[in-house]
Design an enzyme around this catalytic site. Structure first.
Site, PDB file in Angstrom:
ATOM      1  CD  GLN A   1      -3.172  -0.904   2.031  1.00 38.00           C
ATOM      2  OE1 GLN A   1      -3.372   0.167   2.576  1.00 38.00           O
ATOM      3  NE2 GLN A   1      -3.972  -1.936   2.200  1.00 38.00           N
TER       4      GLN A   1
ATOM      5  NE  ARG B   1      -2.286  -0.278  -3.649  1.00 37.33           N
ATOM      6  CZ  ARG B   1      -2.202  -1.520  -3.195  1.00 37.33           C
ATOM      7  NH1 ARG B   1      -1.628  -2.459  -3.939  1.00 37.33           N
ATOM      8  NH2 ARG B   1      -2.687  -1.842  -2.024  1.00 37.33           N
TER       9      ARG B   1
ATOM     10  CB  CYS C   1      -6.773 -17.193   7.001  1.00 34.91           C
ATOM     11  SG  CYS C   1      -6.333 -15.791   8.053  1.00 34.91           S
TER      12      CYS C   1
ATOM     13  CB  THR D   1       6.204   1.783  18.888  1.00 36.88           C
ATOM     14  OG1 THR D   1       7.332   2.527  18.401  1.00 36.88           O
ATOM     15  CG2 THR D   1       5.934   0.614  17.940  1.00 36.88           C
ATOM     16  CG  ASN D   2       8.022   3.554  23.073  1.00 41.96           C
ATOM     17  OD1 ASN D   2       7.928   2.478  22.476  1.00 41.96           O
ATOM     18  ND2 ASN D   2       9.103   3.901  23.734  1.00 41.96           N
ATOM     19  CB  ILE D   3      10.361   4.610  18.773  1.00 47.56           C
ATOM     20  CG1 ILE D   3      10.824   3.813  20.003  1.00 47.56           C
ATOM     21  CG2 ILE D   3      11.530   5.262  18.073  1.00 47.56           C
ATOM     22  CD1 ILE D   3      11.498   4.634  21.073  1.00 47.56           C
TER      23      ILE D   3
ATOM     24  CG  ASN E   1      12.130   6.533  13.680  1.00 50.60           C
ATOM     25  OD1 ASN E   1      12.034   6.097  14.829  1.00 50.60           O
ATOM     26  ND2 ASN E   1      13.271   6.540  13.004  1.00 50.60           N
TER      27      ASN E   1
ATOM     28  CB  ALA F   1       4.249  -2.297  16.088  1.00 48.98           C
TER      29      ALA F   1
ATOM     30  CE  LYS G   1     -42.532  -9.043  15.832  1.00 45.24           C
ATOM     31  NZ  LYS G   1     -43.312  -9.165  17.082  1.00 45.24           N
TER      32      LYS G   1
END
Length: 442
Positions: free
Chosen positions: A18, A21, A42, A266-268, A270, A273, A427
């Site tokens: 993605q 693109r 799957c 994440t906490n970073i 750049n 995840a 119903k």
């Protein structure tokens, strides 16, 4: 920009495709420890019985096809550590043993899960886990080359039940063992009685409250001292997040899972995840955390991450409803929303309804049972689950859509289900759950 992605499949590979693109210029490099990076994970069980007739139908794209797309793929290359201060990953070539560093501007971590194994059987030549395409290849070849007649499946979760079904359809005699008395433990146990009944109907031996004690050749001894024939053993006892290689970095882990924000960060700032190893929140109960090891959530988050990387839009990931469904021979079970454990601490009522999936006078009408858990204050549907032969997927999809769009149980009576006698009833079970809940809440 140079983007490095750790791990392929529905998480990392979808981000790569993605993003390519959206951005034609940036360098994209993918490292994966496995031989294949783009296949229908799957769908793997369904090749065992040849319900999926051709193995190649499971392969989405080869590394060469991805390289032609402008994505450099290195299979059998394992990232063994991340230096988030100097922005590089350390990679081990699993074929040569060589290690090297590769620098990045942005990093996407998609390591997936590590299969749990039992010491008793994990080193046996006939023992397999079932996560990747090469695991399928190995198991499929072993069955054919050794003319396997008797298989043992350890575990009754998603993979355990799917593999059990497919091995039985292939013509093997199958014994399933479970360490406790619960079958498919994510579902209410009165619903799983239908699964247990299906074991009997399919002549599959289900052994509860037992575990392997020792293995001698193809004879497996259980902790109750029974012995069973184990020409093939499939370990399907769950997964753990494969994040040990991040422990030396500054990326925050929560019980091994990687917490992410609404952009997959994440906490970073750049490092993103995605996939089986991430932890996010429930969309409708955001104070509770969830990890969902399925392809759909990974594909959805991949769209968010790719667009954020390309600075194309600010579409946010607002959490998951954890919708899942499973076919086991001719029955379907599924659920949406909070797990049974995560319901703890919530103030809710339970409403259950059983009725035919379509007009009762239709010759193929079959019973469908559903249960909803409704917050007594907000009237939101916290959880829904059910079992039936046909039509459960349609109803779970309605409930998940309604919930994601902010609907409450009061809206169920107004849901217009596509009705004609072969499809539903005037119903529908969705409407009836609404009527019953409104009455109970009053």
């Amino acid at each position: 920009m140079k983007l490095v992605i750790i791990g392929g499949l529905s998480g990392g590979m979808t981000v790569a495709s993605q993003f390519r693109r959206l951005d034609k210029e940036s360098e994209i490099i993918v490292y994966d420890k496995n031989p294949y990076v783009s296949f229908a994970n799957c769908g793997l069980p369904y090749y065992l019985s040849r319900e999926v007739a051709k193995r190649e139908d499971l392969i989405a794209r080869t590394p060469n096809q991805l390289n032609d797309q402008g994505i450099t793929v290195h299979t059998e290359h394992e990232v063994i550590s991340v230096n988030d201060q100097e922005n590089y990953v350390t990679v081990k070539n699993l074929q040569t043993g060589e290690t090297f560093n590769d620098y990045y501007d942005k990093l996407v971590v998609s390591p997936g899960g590590e299969a749990r194994t039992l010491d008793t059987v994990k080193d046996a030549k006939q023992s397999f886990i079932f996560q990747h395409l090469h695991h399928l290849d190995q198991m499929d070849a072993y069955i054919s080359e050794n003319d396997v007649k008797h298989a043992v499946v350890i575990g009754t979760g998603f993979i355990g039940l799917e593999v059990t079904e497919q091995l039985k359809k292939r013509g093997l005699n199958v014994t399933v063992i479970q360490h406790n008395d619960k079958v498919y433990s994510t579902l209410e146990q009165h619903f799983t009685e239908h699964i247990k009944q299906t074991f009997d109907e399919q002549d599959i031996h289900l052994m509860l409250n037992t575990t392997p004690k020792s293995l001698d050749g193809t004879t497996l001894t259980l902790d109750n001292d029974e012995t069973i024939d184990a020409e093939l053993i499939v370990q399907a006892i769950g997964i753990l997040p494969r994040t040990q290689f991040l422990e030396s970095s500054n990326i925050v882990l929560d019980n091994g899972f990687i917490p992410i924000d609404e952009y997959g960060l994440t906490n970073i700032d750049n490092v993103y995840a995605i996939g089986d190893a991430v932890e996010t929140n429930y969309q409708h109960v955001p104070n509770k955390k969830v990890s969902v090891a399925l392809a759909w959530p990974a594909h959805r988050l991949a769209y968010v991450i790719a667009n954020h990387l390309a600075e194309k839009n600010n579409h946010k990931h607002d959490g998951l409803l954890s919708v899942s469904i499973l076919r086991f021979f001719d029955i379907t079970v599924g659920s949406m929303g909070l797990s049974l454990e995560d319901l703890e601490g919530e103030d809710y009522i339970i409403v259950e309804q059983t009725q035919n999936n379509k007009a009762g006078y239709m010759p193929d009408a079959t019973p469908l049972s559903m249960r909803i858990y409704v917050d007594t204050h907000t009237r939101k549907i916290l959880r829904a689950s059910g079992v039936g032969k046909n039509g459960l997927d349609k109803r779970l999809d309605i409930l998940s859509t309604l919930t994601r769009l902010g609907g409450t149980v009061d809206d169920l009576i107004d849901v217009e289900v596509s009705y004609a006698p072969p499809f539903s009833s005037p119903k529908d079970i969705i409407n009836m759950l609404g009527y019953k809940t409104i009455g109970k809440l009053k």
